[in-house]
Design a protein around this motif. Structure first.
Motif, PDB file in Angstrom:
ATOM      1  N   ALA A  36      -7.823  -5.784   4.841  1.00 51.18           N
ATOM      2  CA  ALA A  36      -7.366  -4.709   3.958  1.00 51.18           C
ATOM      3  C   ALA A  36      -7.072  -3.443   4.747  1.00 51.18           C
ATOM      4  O   ALA A  36      -6.032  -2.792   4.554  1.00 51.18           O
ATOM      5  CB  ALA A  36      -8.419  -4.438   2.882  1.00 51.18           C
ATOM      6  N   LEU A  79      -2.484  -7.229   1.562  1.00 50.04           N
ATOM      7  CA  LEU A  79      -3.608  -6.474   1.013  1.00 50.04           C
ATOM      8  C   LEU A  79      -4.371  -7.398   0.068  1.00 50.04           C
ATOM      9  O   LEU A  79      -3.850  -7.779  -0.983  1.00 50.04           O
ATOM     10  CB  LEU A  79      -3.093  -5.238   0.272  1.00 50.04           C
ATOM     11  CG  LEU A  79      -4.123  -4.179  -0.119  1.00 50.04           C
ATOM     12  CD1 LEU A  79      -4.836  -3.621   1.105  1.00 50.04           C
ATOM     13  CD2 LEU A  79      -3.448  -3.046  -0.893  1.00 50.04           C
ATOM     14  N   ASN A  88      -3.919  -3.779   6.855  1.00 48.38           N
ATOM     15  CA  ASN A  88      -2.731  -3.606   6.017  1.00 48.38           C
ATOM     16  C   ASN A  88      -2.463  -2.124   5.756  1.00 48.38           C
ATOM     17  O   ASN A  88      -1.319  -1.658   5.862  1.00 48.38           O
ATOM     18  CB  ASN A  88      -2.919  -4.353   4.699  1.00 48.38           C
ATOM     19  CG  ASN A  88      -1.762  -4.172   3.736  1.00 48.38           C
ATOM     20  OD1 ASN A  88      -1.677  -3.180   3.021  1.00 48.38           O
ATOM     21  ND2 ASN A  88      -0.852  -5.129   3.722  1.00 48.38           N
ATOM     22  N   TYR A 117       0.835  -1.211   0.000  1.00 44.55           N
ATOM     23  CA  TYR A 117       0.000   0.000   0.000  1.00 44.55           C
ATOM     24  C   TYR A 117       0.866   1.256   0.000  1.00 44.55           C
ATOM     25  O   TYR A 117       0.508   2.259  -0.636  1.00 44.55           O
ATOM     26  CB  TYR A 117      -0.924  -0.005   1.221  1.00 44.55           C
ATOM     27  CG  TYR A 117      -1.920   1.129   1.233  1.00 44.55           C
ATOM     28  CD1 TYR A 117      -2.908   1.226   0.257  1.00 44.55           C
ATOM     29  CD2 TYR A 117      -1.889   2.106   2.228  1.00 44.55           C
ATOM     30  CE1 TYR A 117      -3.834   2.261   0.270  1.00 44.55           C
ATOM     31  CE2 TYR A 117      -2.807   3.141   2.246  1.00 44.55           C
ATOM     32  CZ  TYR A 117      -3.780   3.209   1.262  1.00 44.55           C
ATOM     33  OH  TYR A 117      -4.688   4.243   1.277  1.00 44.55           O
ATOM     34  N   TYR A 157     -12.473  -0.886  -1.466  1.00 42.89           N
ATOM     35  CA  TYR A 157     -12.743  -1.841  -0.385  1.00 42.89           C
ATOM     36  C   TYR A 157     -14.024  -1.487   0.363  1.00 42.89           C
ATOM     37  O   TYR A 157     -14.747  -2.388   0.829  1.00 42.89           O
ATOM     38  CB  TYR A 157     -11.552  -1.913   0.567  1.00 42.89           C
ATOM     39  CG  TYR A 157     -10.400  -2.727   0.008  1.00 42.89           C
ATOM     40  CD1 TYR A 157     -10.497  -4.105  -0.139  1.00 42.89           C
ATOM     41  CD2 TYR A 157      -9.218  -2.114  -0.395  1.00 42.89           C
ATOM     42  CE1 TYR A 157      -9.452  -4.856  -0.662  1.00 42.89           C
ATOM     43  CE2 TYR A 157      -8.158  -2.847  -0.921  1.00 42.89           C
ATOM     44  CZ  TYR A 157      -8.292  -4.214  -1.052  1.00 42.89           C
ATOM     45  OH  TYR A 157      -7.260  -4.952  -1.579  1.00 42.89           O
TER      46      TYR A 157
END
Length: 400
Positions: free
Chosen positions: A331, A349, A334, A278, A297
């Motif tokens: 997610a 991710l 992360n 990320y 997401y």
């Protein structure tokens, strides 16, 4: 091509999100793979890109195959899979291998094919489906804590105890997801408070045992403590090194980023293609790219809630939450680690980071969600067909 799309059922928005994330993942994975090629001196960039493409293709095949299975079958499959998962976790704990220098044995080597598999990720899905099955079973009646100990909490704590020695973060996420699922499933909250207390007591006993007998779980407790301490203070550790490089990457990215493939910090971040991808995304695509990822997401979370809400059965609602919520939760963990809002955990991710087990298990969970959605879609199509085939005179006579 039309025949292929005709056989694809379920929520189209979820299919679109999966496709979008999968296609985009090639850019940061290909860019970050230069770290492994030119810094570590392993493989080629095209080789890593091809491997990622194969893993994603296999993942899409998993989604397609699983979403064709009627979701009610997952009840029985969870019962069958639970003892198998426990045996696999025991084997992993005893014979597991390390990947990339990790100081925890989380993977097992699959015979003949030469690939590794992280059993805890499969265990989390099976366990949460098992919990959803039990909660759906007791939905319309009062349950005492005593009668729920063996069918519900015994498998939960056995699985968590087998994952804990090698992976604290995954254990914590699974435990939290079980509590959320039980709360949403109507399990008495007063019993949940006791379970939380038992979980804290169990973790404390494990830490004290590991401290008293260091040879049992070498380096694990010390690693957890050092990560938490480094998150709380300014002491320089290996985790601090990764976080500092990630923050430099994020700061360098600015609003629109340096451009695809132009990241500099990917050459200094040890986990630039997985745990800290990320940060590389923000460095190359800026704050705009980072916010778009968050939005995607959140869109996935929204569609998961929609599918759960539309399901006609309690098990359907709970299994969608059980399979979908951990994806979004992972997610955001992360992302939070990359911006130092959370200690380093080693969570990837979903559908973006490289790695076979993570991709396959995410696709398995998405396939389960789409199976529930496909069932609802099939029922609506049958109702529409019945209405179209019904004689108008019969409808009028029924109304009269």
């Amino acid at each position: 091509m039309r025949e292929i799309f005709k056989n694809i059922k379920g929520d189209k928005a979820i299919w679109a999100v999966v496709g979008l994330l999968a296609l985009f993942s090639f850019l940061p994975v290909y860019s970050a793979s230069t770290n492994l090629v030119y810094v570590v001196g392993s493989g080629t960039t095209f080789g890593y890109l091809f491997k990622h493409a194969v893993l994603l293709l296999m993942g899409i095949c998993v989604i397609y195959a699983v979403h064709k299975i009627p979701y009610r079958y997952f009840k029985g499959l969870s019962i069958i899979a639970m003892p198998i998962i426990i045996l696999l976790l025991i084997y992993t704990l005893a014979q597991g291998t390390t990947i990339g220098g990790a100081n925890a044995s989380r993977w097992i080597q699959v015979p003949f094919v030469g690939i590794t598999f992280q059993t805890s990720t499969l265990a989390s899905i099976v366990l949460l489906i098992h919990v959803a099955r039990y909660l759906a079973k007791i939905k319309d009646r009062q349950v005492t804590f005593k009668e729920s100990v063996v069918p519900l909490w015994l498998p939960v704590f056995v699985v968590l105890m087998l994952i804990l020695p090698a992976n604290l973060s995954t254990t914590a996420i699974i435990f939290f997801m079980v509590l959320v699922l039980c709360f949403l499933g109507g399990y008495p909250w007063k019993y949940l408070m006791g379970i939380i207390g038992a979980g804290i007591l169990g973790l404390t006993m494990f830490v004290l045992t590991a401290k008293a007998f260091p040879g049992l779980f070498p380096n694990r407790v010390d690693t957890w403590i050092s990560r938490i301490e480094s998150f709380a203070d300014d002491e320089d550790t290996e985790a601090d090194y990764q976080i500092e490089k990630a923050k430099i990457a994020i700061a360098t990215g600015g609003i629109v980023g340096l451009g695809a493939g132009k990241s500099v910090m990917k050459n200094f971040l040890p986990q630039s293609s997985s745990d800290f991808i990320y940060a590389i995304i923000i460095e190359e695509y800026g704050l705009v790219g980072g916010l778009i990822m968050i939005f995607i997401y959140l869109l996935l979370l929204f569609r998961i809630v929609v599918v759960a809400h539309k399901s006609d059965s309690t098990f359907g609602k709970l299994v969608v939450i059980a399979a979908g919520l951990p994806i979004v939760f992972q997610a955001f963990i992360n992302m939070a680690v990359a911006v130092e809002l959370f200690p380093v955990t080693g969570q990837t991710l979903p559908l973006i980071s490289s790695g076979g087990t993570s991709i396959w298990m995410t696709c398995l969970a998405i396939g389960i969600i789409l199976s529930v959605s496909a069932k609802r879609q099939e029922e609506l199509e049958q109702d529409e067909a019945a209405i179209e085939n019904e004689n108008p005179l019969d409808i009028l006579s029924e109304q009269l």
